[in-house]
Write a protein that holds these residues in place. Sequence first.
Motif, PDB file in Angstrom:
ATOM      1  N   PRO A  33     -18.230  -5.387   2.405  1.00 41.34           N
ATOM      2  CA  PRO A  33     -18.993  -4.512   1.387  1.00 41.34           C
ATOM      3  C   PRO A  33     -19.419  -3.201   1.476  1.00 41.34           C
ATOM      4  CG  PRO A  33     -19.886  -6.535   1.657  1.00 41.34           C
ATOM      5  CD  PRO A  33     -19.044  -6.687   2.735  1.00 41.34           C
ATOM      6  N   ASN A  34     -18.741  -2.170   0.978  1.00 37.59           N
ATOM      7  CA  ASN A  34     -18.854  -0.631   0.997  1.00 37.59           C
ATOM      8  C   ASN A  34     -18.736  -0.072  -0.215  1.00 37.59           C
ATOM      9  OD1 ASN A  34     -16.161   0.791   1.430  1.00 37.59           O
ATOM     10  ND2 ASN A  34     -16.050  -1.218   2.343  1.00 37.59           N
ATOM     11  N   PRO A  35     -19.320   1.276  -0.346  1.00 38.34           N
ATOM     12  CA  PRO A  35     -19.118   1.860  -1.702  1.00 38.34           C
ATOM     13  C   PRO A  35     -17.779   2.582  -1.647  1.00 38.34           C
ATOM     14  CG  PRO A  35     -20.653   3.108   0.053  1.00 38.34           C
ATOM     15  CD  PRO A  35     -20.509   1.757   0.505  1.00 38.34           C
ATOM     16  N   TYR A  36     -16.974   2.726  -0.781  1.00 34.17           N
ATOM     17  CA  TYR A  36     -15.784   3.476  -0.598  1.00 34.17           C
ATOM     18  C   TYR A  36     -14.769   2.591  -1.370  1.00 34.17           C
ATOM     19  CZ  TYR A  36     -18.454   6.195   2.485  1.00 34.17           C
ATOM     20  OH  TYR A  36     -19.459   7.121   3.126  1.00 34.17           O
ATOM     21  N   SER A  37     -14.621   1.427  -0.766  1.00 36.76           N
ATOM     22  CA  SER A  37     -13.421   0.462  -1.434  1.00 36.76           C
ATOM     23  C   SER A  37     -13.841   0.131  -2.775  1.00 36.76           C
ATOM     24  CB  SER A  37     -13.356  -0.632  -0.482  1.00 36.76           C
ATOM     25  OG  SER A  37     -14.469  -1.495  -0.249  1.00 36.76           O
ATOM     26  N   LEU A  38     -15.428   0.086  -3.138  1.00 33.75           N
ATOM     27  CA  LEU A  38     -15.420  -0.339  -4.443  1.00 33.75           C
ATOM     28  C   LEU A  38     -15.227   1.127  -5.189  1.00 33.75           C
ATOM     29  CD1 LEU A  38     -18.829  -2.030  -4.083  1.00 33.75           C
ATOM     30  CD2 LEU A  38     -16.737  -3.033  -4.816  1.00 33.75           C
ATOM     31  N   GLY A  39     -15.456   2.129  -4.737  1.00 33.38           N
ATOM     32  CA  GLY A  39     -15.198   3.377  -5.431  1.00 33.38           C
ATOM     33  C   GLY A  39     -13.840   3.598  -5.750  1.00 33.38           C
ATOM     34  N   ILE A  40     -12.931   3.459  -4.861  1.00 34.88           N
ATOM     35  CA  ILE A  40     -11.279   3.455  -4.911  1.00 34.88           C
ATOM     36  C   ILE A  40     -10.895   2.486  -5.963  1.00 34.88           C
ATOM     37  CG2 ILE A  40      -9.471   3.140  -3.916  1.00 34.88           C
ATOM     38  CD1 ILE A  40     -10.672   4.233  -1.110  1.00 34.88           C
ATOM     39  N   LEU A  41     -11.560   1.400  -5.800  1.00 35.20           N
ATOM     40  CA  LEU A  41     -11.121   0.153  -6.834  1.00 35.20           C
ATOM     41  C   LEU A  41     -11.299   0.706  -8.116  1.00 35.20           C
ATOM     42  CD1 LEU A  41      -9.851  -2.756  -6.759  1.00 35.20           C
ATOM     43  CD2 LEU A  41     -12.223  -3.665  -6.561  1.00 35.20           C
ATOM     44  N   PHE A  42     -12.568   0.886  -8.489  1.00 37.54           N
ATOM     45  CA  PHE A  42     -13.213   1.512  -9.673  1.00 37.54           C
ATOM     46  C   PHE A  42     -12.158   2.588 -10.342  1.00 37.54           C
ATOM     47  CE2 PHE A  42     -15.615   4.395 -12.330  1.00 37.54           C
ATOM     48  CZ  PHE A  42     -15.973   3.489 -13.498  1.00 37.54           C
ATOM     49  N   TYR A  43     -12.165   3.597  -9.348  1.00 37.97           N
ATOM     50  CA  TYR A  43     -11.268   4.725  -9.807  1.00 37.97           C
ATOM     51  C   TYR A  43      -9.873   4.391 -10.038  1.00 37.97           C
ATOM     52  CZ  TYR A  43      -8.444   8.893  -9.782  1.00 37.97           C
ATOM     53  OH  TYR A  43      -7.643   9.890 -10.311  1.00 37.97           O
ATOM     54  N   GLY A  44      -9.459   3.653  -9.332  1.00 36.22           N
ATOM     55  CA  GLY A  44      -7.852   3.011  -9.729  1.00 36.22           C
ATOM     56  C   GLY A  44      -7.798   2.522 -11.283  1.00 36.22           C
ATOM     57  N   PHE A  45      -8.805   1.381 -11.405  1.00 34.12           N
ATOM     58  CA  PHE A  45      -8.751   0.990 -12.758  1.00 34.12           C
ATOM     59  C   PHE A  45      -8.878   1.971 -13.910  1.00 34.12           C
ATOM     60  CE2 PHE A  45      -9.347  -3.078 -10.568  1.00 34.12           C
ATOM     61  CZ  PHE A  45      -8.152  -3.883 -10.950  1.00 34.12           C
ATOM     62  N   ALA A  46      -9.914   2.760 -13.707  1.00 31.43           N
ATOM     63  CA  ALA A  46     -10.338   3.776 -14.779  1.00 31.43           C
ATOM     64  C   ALA A  46      -9.170   4.850 -14.699  1.00 31.43           C
ATOM     65  CB  ALA A  46     -11.598   4.734 -14.171  1.00 31.43           C
ATOM     66  N   ALA A  47      -8.556   5.375 -13.922  1.00 35.96           N
ATOM     67  CA  ALA A  47      -7.437   6.369 -13.766  1.00 35.96           C
ATOM     68  C   ALA A  47      -6.282   5.705 -14.628  1.00 35.96           C
ATOM     69  CB  ALA A  47      -6.992   6.623 -12.380  1.00 35.96           C
TER      70      ALA A  47
END
Length: 158
Positions: A33-47
């Motif tokens: 668990p880390n904010p980086y992979s979560l951020g990339i996952l979130f950004y991918g879906f949002a984009a």
Amino acid sequence: MKIGDYPDVVNENVTRMVAATVVVLGLVSIFFPNPYSLGILFYGFAARLSFGPKFEPFAFLTSRYLVPKLGISFVPTAGPPKRFAQLIGLCFASSSIILWIIGKLTAYKIVLGILVFFASLESFLGWCAGCFFFAILMKLGVIPDDICEKCNNLNYNK
């Protein structure tokens, strides 16, 4: 370029490869668990939800370079159901971020596990749960036919 400029037709093979990146990022996020992979996952879906593959690095690289270089065929599929699937993925990614922030790690892992499961179905079997439910919502009249005229001729019950 406007928000909501999602393609009417997308390449099924690209969506499957991008789903594989969701599987990898989801597993990394579950086990580390880390904010980086979560951020990339979130950004991918949002984009992808907002613009399709244009501003999401994995989808862009896959569609522009990887698929052509490997000679993988273009398999057309309707865009609106795939966009609906991106919305569902964004909801799961957002929920996981909230659960991680508030320290509910078991719930966080369950939410990501569900996301990984359904992304795996898309990636490895070519079955899109979001597309399946999109078709049901169209049959029930919740989603009007004019949203996806192309969808009416495609079968999502693979």
